[in-house]
Design a protein around this motif. Structure first.
Motif, PDB file in Angstrom:
ATOM      1  N   GLU A 108       0.876  -1.122  -0.074  1.00  0.00           N
ATOM      2  CA  GLU A 108      -0.071  -0.096   0.023  1.00  0.00           C
ATOM      3  C   GLU A 108       0.851   1.119   0.160  1.00  0.00           C
ATOM      4  OE1 GLU A 108      -2.592  -0.194   3.371  1.00  0.00           O
ATOM      5  OE2 GLU A 108      -3.910  -1.648   2.441  1.00  0.00           O
ATOM      6  N   ARG A 109       0.353   2.167  -0.802  1.00  0.00           N
ATOM      7  CA  ARG A 109       1.231   3.613  -0.769  1.00  0.00           C
ATOM      8  C   ARG A 109       0.144   4.479  -0.271  1.00  0.00           C
ATOM      9  NH1 ARG A 109       5.635   2.672  -4.385  1.00  0.00           N
ATOM     10  NH2 ARG A 109       5.470   0.591  -5.597  1.00  0.00           N
ATOM     11  N   ARG A 110       0.802   5.385   0.654  1.00  0.00           N
ATOM     12  CA  ARG A 110       0.144   6.415   1.201  1.00  0.00           C
ATOM     13  C   ARG A 110       0.782   7.670   1.327  1.00  0.00           C
ATOM     14  NH1 ARG A 110      -2.302   2.254   4.758  1.00  0.00           N
ATOM     15  NH2 ARG A 110      -4.465   1.712   4.124  1.00  0.00           N
ATOM     16  N   GLU A 138      16.871   5.315   8.018  1.00  0.00           N
ATOM     17  CA  GLU A 138      17.618   4.461   6.895  1.00  0.00           C
ATOM     18  C   GLU A 138      16.525   4.040   5.989  1.00  0.00           C
ATOM     19  OE1 GLU A 138      19.743   1.402   8.633  1.00  0.00           O
ATOM     20  OE2 GLU A 138      21.424   2.843   9.821  1.00  0.00           O
ATOM     21  N   LEU A 139      15.269   4.160   6.273  1.00  0.00           N
ATOM     22  CA  LEU A 139      14.197   3.696   5.452  1.00  0.00           C
ATOM     23  C   LEU A 139      13.742   4.750   4.712  1.00  0.00           C
ATOM     24  CD1 LEU A 139      12.181   0.856   7.724  1.00  0.00           C
ATOM     25  CD2 LEU A 139      14.132   0.657   5.895  1.00  0.00           C
ATOM     26  N   VAL A 154       4.656   6.637   1.598  1.00  0.00           N
ATOM     27  CA  VAL A 154       5.071   5.608   2.460  1.00  0.00           C
ATOM     28  C   VAL A 154       4.676   4.293   2.076  1.00  0.00           C
ATOM     29  CG1 VAL A 154       4.887   4.669   4.821  1.00  0.00           C
ATOM     30  CG2 VAL A 154       5.256   7.010   4.519  1.00  0.00           C
ATOM     31  N   VAL A 155       5.392   3.329   1.949  1.00  0.00           N
ATOM     32  CA  VAL A 155       5.036   2.176   1.193  1.00  0.00           C
ATOM     33  C   VAL A 155       5.280   0.894   2.323  1.00  0.00           C
ATOM     34  CG1 VAL A 155       5.656   0.325  -0.693  1.00  0.00           C
ATOM     35  CG2 VAL A 155       6.079   2.618  -1.112  1.00  0.00           C
ATOM     36  N   SER A 156       4.094   0.345   2.475  1.00  0.00           N
ATOM     37  CA  SER A 156       3.868  -0.762   3.391  1.00  0.00           C
ATOM     38  C   SER A 156       3.450  -2.193   3.011  1.00  0.00           C
ATOM     39  CB  SER A 156       3.142  -0.161   4.814  1.00  0.00           C
ATOM     40  OG  SER A 156       1.838   0.021   4.320  1.00  0.00           O
ATOM     41  N   ASP A 157       3.592  -3.003   3.918  1.00  0.00           N
ATOM     42  CA  ASP A 157       3.177  -4.622   3.375  1.00  0.00           C
ATOM     43  C   ASP A 157       1.747  -4.680   3.973  1.00  0.00           C
ATOM     44  OD1 ASP A 157       2.452  -7.164   3.548  1.00  0.00           O
ATOM     45  OD2 ASP A 157       4.344  -7.892   3.987  1.00  0.00           O
ATOM     46  N   ALA A 158       0.715  -4.746   3.115  1.00  0.00           N
ATOM     47  CA  ALA A 158      -0.382  -4.722   3.235  1.00  0.00           C
ATOM     48  C   ALA A 158      -1.032  -5.721   4.243  1.00  0.00           C
ATOM     49  CB  ALA A 158      -1.499  -4.688   2.154  1.00  0.00           C
ATOM     50  N   THR A 162       3.698  -3.465   8.047  1.00  0.00           N
ATOM     51  CA  THR A 162       4.766  -2.977   8.360  1.00  0.00           C
ATOM     52  C   THR A 162       5.242  -2.163   7.258  1.00  0.00           C
ATOM     53  OG1 THR A 162       5.354  -5.294   9.015  1.00  0.00           O
ATOM     54  CG2 THR A 162       7.174  -4.122   8.547  1.00  0.00           C
ATOM     55  N   VAL A 163       6.080  -0.932   7.749  1.00  0.00           N
ATOM     56  CA  VAL A 163       6.640  -0.154   6.510  1.00  0.00           C
ATOM     57  C   VAL A 163       7.695  -0.534   6.001  1.00  0.00           C
ATOM     58  CG1 VAL A 163       7.657   2.428   6.384  1.00  0.00           C
ATOM     59  CG2 VAL A 163       5.577   1.927   8.065  1.00  0.00           C
ATOM     60  N   LEU A 164       7.904  -0.560   4.768  1.00  0.00           N
ATOM     61  CA  LEU A 164       8.872  -1.110   3.933  1.00  0.00           C
ATOM     62  C   LEU A 164       9.975   0.059   3.640  1.00  0.00           C
ATOM     63  CD1 LEU A 164       7.150  -3.336   1.326  1.00  0.00           C
ATOM     64  CD2 LEU A 164       7.959  -4.044   3.557  1.00  0.00           C
ATOM     65  N   TYR A 165       9.453   1.229   3.355  1.00  0.00           N
ATOM     66  CA  TYR A 165      10.535   2.377   2.867  1.00  0.00           C
ATOM     67  C   TYR A 165       9.500   3.613   2.844  1.00  0.00           C
ATOM     68  CZ  TYR A 165       9.566   1.927  -1.775  1.00  0.00           C
ATOM     69  OH  TYR A 165       8.994   1.820  -3.077  1.00  0.00           O
ATOM     70  N   ALA A 166       9.880   4.854   3.034  1.00  0.00           N
ATOM     71  CA  ALA A 166       9.283   6.197   2.663  1.00  0.00           C
ATOM     72  C   ALA A 166      10.164   6.769   1.664  1.00  0.00           C
ATOM     73  CB  ALA A 166       9.260   6.847   3.886  1.00  0.00           C
ATOM     74  N   GLU A 167       9.586   7.418   0.655  1.00  0.00           N
ATOM     75  CA  GLU A 167      10.199   8.110  -0.569  1.00  0.00           C
ATOM     76  C   GLU A 167       9.970   9.486  -0.772  1.00  0.00           C
ATOM     77  OE1 GLU A 167      11.777   5.663  -4.623  1.00  0.00           O
ATOM     78  OE2 GLU A 167       9.551   6.022  -4.318  1.00  0.00           O
ATOM     79  N   MET A 168      10.897  10.284  -0.759  1.00  0.00           N
ATOM     80  CA  MET A 168      10.835  11.547  -1.303  1.00  0.00           C
ATOM     81  C   MET A 168      10.351  11.800  -2.698  1.00  0.00           C
ATOM     82  SD  MET A 168      11.327  14.454   1.087  1.00  0.00           S
ATOM     83  CE  MET A 168      12.168  15.682   0.019  1.00  0.00           C
ATOM     84  N   PRO A 169       9.837  12.892  -3.016  1.00  0.00           N
ATOM     85  CA  PRO A 169       9.697  13.102  -4.444  1.00  0.00           C
ATOM     86  C   PRO A 169      10.984  13.300  -5.037  1.00  0.00           C
ATOM     87  CG  PRO A 169       8.266  14.632  -3.225  1.00  0.00           C
ATOM     88  CD  PRO A 169       9.047  13.794  -2.264  1.00  0.00           C
TER      89      PRO A 169
END
Length: 230
Positions: A108-110, A138-139, A154-158, A162-169
């Protein structure tokens, strides 16, 4: 006769009618009632993968960043892929046969808003529920160029949240807080100097860029993209 041992693989009690071999008497044995959650994993065929697909392989999570459907002159058709490790960012190449089963991980991406740093974590707020969650620095991809109020994905395992990683634009605009004065009329772009931006990170910029100016930065590489008019 000795008790019959059954594997605890059912949710509800199982009643078994068993005839005693000696006394020819019927005896009823009740299997244990412990609940066992059966994990039905989502599987997919290798030929169905695409960029952004998340798979679990050898106990680790990977995102597909590149794939190619290869049909050689001889031999079987296969999928050539590049996979990015969710934890350490390492990219590896992997070949899968057509029809090979892979474990598909639903993600899931939120959007979350960055609030502040707290030790080794960054605190974010869910833009939909307003819930605040800590995410290890680090994530966070591009964390060095993240400022208060920025929105990240923020990308997480649905299945586990669990948060997998967060990504800036990919690109962000930052103000230069310090750099050596540039030379008037010097428009050379191949000579660079260090500049400190408002997040504290250092970016190498052309000589003509001055303190107080806004610049666009690639958050993946930390490279200067260009000046931005205020």
């Amino acid at each position: 006769m000795p008790p019959l041992h059954l594997q605890n693989c059912f949710k509800y009690p199982i009643f078994l009618l068993i005839l005693h071999p000696v006394q020819n008497a019927a005896a009823i044995y009740v299997a244990p009632t412990h609940e066992t959650i059966i994990d039905f994993k989502d599987m997919m065929n290798a030929q169905d993968i695409k960029n952004g697909t998340c798979i679990r392989m050898d106990g680790r999570l990977y995102f597909v960043v590149e794939f190619l459907h290869v049909k050689p002159g001889k031999g079987n058709t296969f999928m050539r892929t590049k996979l990015k490790d969710v934890v350490d960012g390492r990219v590896l190449e992997r070949r899968f046969n057509i029809g090979e089963k892979l474990e598909d991980v639903r993600v899931e991406r939120r959007p979350y808003q960055y609030l502040y740093a707290d030790g080794g974590d960054d605190i974010f707020m869910n833009n939909e529920t307003f819930e605040q969650v800590p995410i290890n620095k680090e994530l966070v991809t591009g964390a060095d160029f993240m400022k208060e109020g920025d929105t990240v994905e923020v990308v997480s395992d649905a299945s586990t949240d669990t948060v997998l990683y967060a990504e800036m634009p990919v690109k962000t605009v930052l103000k230069i807080t310090y750099t050596e004065p540039g030379l008037k009329g010097d428009t050379a772009t191949n000579t660079l100097k260090p500049a400190t931006v408002e997040t504290g990170a250092t970016v190498r910029v052309p000589l003509f860029v001055n303190e107080g100016e806004l610049i666009e930065v690639d958050t993946r590489t930390g490279e200067y993209v260009g000046r931005v008019k205020a």
